[in-house]
Write a protein that holds these residues in place. Structure first.
Motif, PDB file in Angstrom:
ATOM      1  N   ARG A  73       0.808  -1.315   0.100  1.00  0.00           N
ATOM      2  CA  ARG A  73       0.064  -0.170  -0.179  1.00  0.00           C
ATOM      3  C   ARG A  73       0.669   1.259   0.191  1.00  0.00           C
ATOM      4  O   ARG A  73       2.052   1.099   0.654  1.00  0.00           O
ATOM      5  CB  ARG A  73      -0.927   0.143   1.037  1.00  0.00           C
ATOM      6  CG  ARG A  73      -1.965  -0.896   1.174  1.00  0.00           C
ATOM      7  CD  ARG A  73      -3.062  -0.351   1.959  1.00  0.00           C
ATOM      8  NE  ARG A  73      -4.314  -1.339   2.223  1.00  0.00           N
ATOM      9  CZ  ARG A  73      -4.801  -1.918   3.140  1.00  0.00           C
ATOM     10  NH1 ARG A  73      -4.357  -1.826   4.337  1.00  0.00           N
ATOM     11  NH2 ARG A  73      -5.528  -3.028   2.805  1.00  0.00           N
ATOM     12  N   GLY A  74       0.396   2.050  -0.746  1.00  0.00           N
ATOM     13  CA  GLY A  74       1.156   3.492  -0.695  1.00  0.00           C
ATOM     14  C   GLY A  74       2.117   3.837  -1.782  1.00  0.00           C
ATOM     15  O   GLY A  74       1.654   3.161  -2.933  1.00  0.00           O
ATOM     16  N   ALA A  75       3.075   4.498  -1.841  1.00  0.00           N
ATOM     17  CA  ALA A  75       3.772   4.730  -3.052  1.00  0.00           C
ATOM     18  C   ALA A  75       5.078   5.094  -2.524  1.00  0.00           C
ATOM     19  O   ALA A  75       5.516   5.813  -1.656  1.00  0.00           O
ATOM     20  CB  ALA A  75       3.065   5.827  -3.817  1.00  0.00           C
ATOM     21  N   ILE A  76       5.993   5.073  -3.786  1.00  0.00           N
ATOM     22  CA  ILE A  76       7.379   5.299  -3.364  1.00  0.00           C
ATOM     23  C   ILE A  76       7.909   6.156  -4.839  1.00  0.00           C
ATOM     24  O   ILE A  76       7.597   5.655  -5.813  1.00  0.00           O
ATOM     25  CB  ILE A  76       8.524   3.831  -3.432  1.00  0.00           C
ATOM     26  CG1 ILE A  76       7.945   3.051  -2.095  1.00  0.00           C
ATOM     27  CG2 ILE A  76       9.797   4.306  -3.331  1.00  0.00           C
ATOM     28  CD1 ILE A  76       8.258   3.682  -0.802  1.00  0.00           C
ATOM     29  N   GLU A  77       8.644   7.326  -4.314  1.00  0.00           N
ATOM     30  CA  GLU A  77       9.176   8.037  -5.541  1.00  0.00           C
ATOM     31  C   GLU A  77      10.632   8.042  -5.812  1.00  0.00           C
ATOM     32  O   GLU A  77      11.333   7.977  -4.793  1.00  0.00           O
ATOM     33  CB  GLU A  77       8.719   9.439  -5.286  1.00  0.00           C
ATOM     34  CG  GLU A  77       7.156   9.680  -5.425  1.00  0.00           C
ATOM     35  CD  GLU A  77       6.951  11.092  -5.468  1.00  0.00           C
ATOM     36  OE1 GLU A  77       5.778  11.498  -5.726  1.00  0.00           O
ATOM     37  OE2 GLU A  77       7.660  12.098  -4.886  1.00  0.00           O
ATOM     38  N   LEU A  78      11.052   7.736  -6.911  1.00  0.00           N
ATOM     39  CA  LEU A  78      12.357   8.003  -7.275  1.00  0.00           C
ATOM     40  C   LEU A  78      12.570   9.462  -7.976  1.00  0.00           C
ATOM     41  O   LEU A  78      11.980   9.814  -9.002  1.00  0.00           O
ATOM     42  CB  LEU A  78      12.746   6.957  -8.325  1.00  0.00           C
ATOM     43  CG  LEU A  78      12.825   5.364  -7.676  1.00  0.00           C
ATOM     44  CD1 LEU A  78      11.454   4.824  -7.591  1.00  0.00           C
ATOM     45  CD2 LEU A  78      13.755   4.698  -8.573  1.00  0.00           C
ATOM     46  N   ARG A  79      13.481  10.083  -7.622  1.00  0.00           N
ATOM     47  CA  ARG A  79      13.758  11.437  -7.979  1.00  0.00           C
ATOM     48  C   ARG A  79      15.105  11.648  -8.358  1.00  0.00           C
ATOM     49  O   ARG A  79      16.006  11.007  -7.818  1.00  0.00           O
ATOM     50  CB  ARG A  79      13.296  12.532  -6.865  1.00  0.00           C
ATOM     51  CG  ARG A  79      11.916  12.318  -6.594  1.00  0.00           C
ATOM     52  CD  ARG A  79      11.440  13.613  -5.939  1.00  0.00           C
ATOM     53  NE  ARG A  79       9.952  13.794  -6.032  1.00  0.00           N
ATOM     54  CZ  ARG A  79       9.145  14.452  -6.772  1.00  0.00           C
ATOM     55  NH1 ARG A  79       9.577  15.088  -7.852  1.00  0.00           N
ATOM     56  NH2 ARG A  79       7.797  14.313  -6.753  1.00  0.00           N
ATOM     57  N   GLY A  80      15.446  12.564  -9.441  1.00  0.00           N
ATOM     58  CA  GLY A  80      16.825  12.749  -9.878  1.00  0.00           C
ATOM     59  C   GLY A  80      17.388  13.663  -9.317  1.00  0.00           C
ATOM     60  O   GLY A  80      16.761  14.392  -7.847  1.00  0.00           O
ATOM     61  N   GLN A  81      18.629  14.128  -9.350  1.00  0.00           N
ATOM     62  CA  GLN A  81      19.395  15.111  -8.787  1.00  0.00           C
ATOM     63  C   GLN A  81      18.818  16.414  -8.320  1.00  0.00           C
ATOM     64  O   GLN A  81      19.067  17.090  -7.693  1.00  0.00           O
ATOM     65  CB  GLN A  81      20.863  15.294  -9.405  1.00  0.00           C
ATOM     66  CG  GLN A  81      21.755  13.885  -9.320  1.00  0.00           C
ATOM     67  CD  GLN A  81      23.167  13.966  -9.825  1.00  0.00           C
ATOM     68  OE1 GLN A  81      23.223  14.884 -10.542  1.00  0.00           O
ATOM     69  NE2 GLN A  81      23.732  13.119  -9.358  1.00  0.00           N
TER      70      GLN A  81
ATOM     71  N   GLU B 184      13.349  15.964 -10.078  1.00  0.00           N
ATOM     72  CA  GLU B 184      12.562  15.659 -10.946  1.00  0.00           C
ATOM     73  C   GLU B 184      12.082  14.307 -10.762  1.00  0.00           C
ATOM     74  O   GLU B 184      12.871  13.482 -10.305  1.00  0.00           O
ATOM     75  CB  GLU B 184      12.838  15.827 -12.507  1.00  0.00           C
ATOM     76  CG  GLU B 184      14.006  14.866 -13.040  1.00  0.00           C
ATOM     77  CD  GLU B 184      15.604  15.073 -12.344  1.00  0.00           C
ATOM     78  OE1 GLU B 184      16.305  14.498 -12.962  1.00  0.00           O
ATOM     79  OE2 GLU B 184      15.512  16.076 -11.578  1.00  0.00           O
ATOM     80  N   LEU B 185      10.711  13.921 -10.847  1.00  0.00           N
ATOM     81  CA  LEU B 185      10.403  12.637 -10.676  1.00  0.00           C
ATOM     82  C   LEU B 185      10.821  11.739 -11.799  1.00  0.00           C
ATOM     83  O   LEU B 185      10.412  12.036 -13.035  1.00  0.00           O
ATOM     84  CB  LEU B 185       8.524  12.720 -10.642  1.00  0.00           C
ATOM     85  CG  LEU B 185       7.997  11.490 -10.415  1.00  0.00           C
ATOM     86  CD1 LEU B 185       8.248  10.922  -9.028  1.00  0.00           C
ATOM     87  CD2 LEU B 185       6.499  11.645 -10.493  1.00  0.00           C
ATOM     88  N   LEU B 186      11.408  10.680 -11.550  1.00  0.00           N
ATOM     89  CA  LEU B 186      11.634   9.750 -12.565  1.00  0.00           C
ATOM     90  C   LEU B 186      10.993   8.701 -12.594  1.00  0.00           C
ATOM     91  O   LEU B 186      10.634   7.856 -13.780  1.00  0.00           O
ATOM     92  CB  LEU B 186      13.266   9.201 -12.117  1.00  0.00           C
ATOM     93  CG  LEU B 186      14.119  10.102 -12.204  1.00  0.00           C
ATOM     94  CD1 LEU B 186      15.447   9.850 -11.567  1.00  0.00           C
ATOM     95  CD2 LEU B 186      14.473  11.101 -13.469  1.00  0.00           C
ATOM     96  N   ASP B 187      10.243   8.108 -11.453  1.00  0.00           N
ATOM     97  CA  ASP B 187       9.419   6.823 -11.584  1.00  0.00           C
ATOM     98  C   ASP B 187       8.639   6.853  -9.905  1.00  0.00           C
ATOM     99  O   ASP B 187       9.354   7.476  -9.251  1.00  0.00           O
ATOM    100  CB  ASP B 187      10.442   5.627 -11.710  1.00  0.00           C
ATOM    101  CG  ASP B 187       9.419   4.558 -12.332  1.00  0.00           C
ATOM    102  OD1 ASP B 187       8.081   4.592 -12.077  1.00  0.00           O
ATOM    103  OD2 ASP B 187      10.145   3.330 -11.971  1.00  0.00           O
TER     104      ASP B 187
END
Length: 105
Positions: free
Chosen positions: A43-51, A54-57
């Motif tokens: 449940r929920g969400a994980i964000e991958l962000r660049g340097q 910016e949202l990458l995934d």
């Protein structure tokens, strides 16, 4: 005795799955956790962000993540955190490798 958030294997080798809860904004994977485990977002969400932020995934329910070089999504300098309160399952790499070996075609 099985503690909260642990599920023992029938062969008695100890916990196969562990449960983790992350609050919104928490670092992922949590500090001190296995660096090469397989994580499943329940449940929920994980964000991958660049340097630059910016949202990458964005990973949501049912998505899998492994920070290891074998299956990782991140690159140096990227930030990974819980976008909201998140419930995760963690399968240690050695357990995953054991399953692959046991059920190889």
């Amino acid at each position: 005795r099985v503690g909260a958030g642990q599920h023992h294997r029938p062969d008695g080798e100890g916990p196969a799955l562990r449960v983790a809860h992350l609050r919104r904004g928490a670092q992922f994977p949590p500090p001190g956790s296995d660096s090469d485990a397989l994580w499943v977002v329940r449940r929920g969400a994980i964000e991958l962000r660049g340097q630059a932020g910016e949202l990458l995934d964005k990973l949501g329910e049912g998505d899998c993540y492994s920070p290891s070089p074998k299956g990782g999504l991140t690159q140096p300098g990227q930030q990974v955190h819980a976008a909201e309160d998140t419930l995760l399952y963690r399968l240690p790499r050695q357990r995953l490798d054991g399953l692959r070996d046991a059920y190889a075609e």
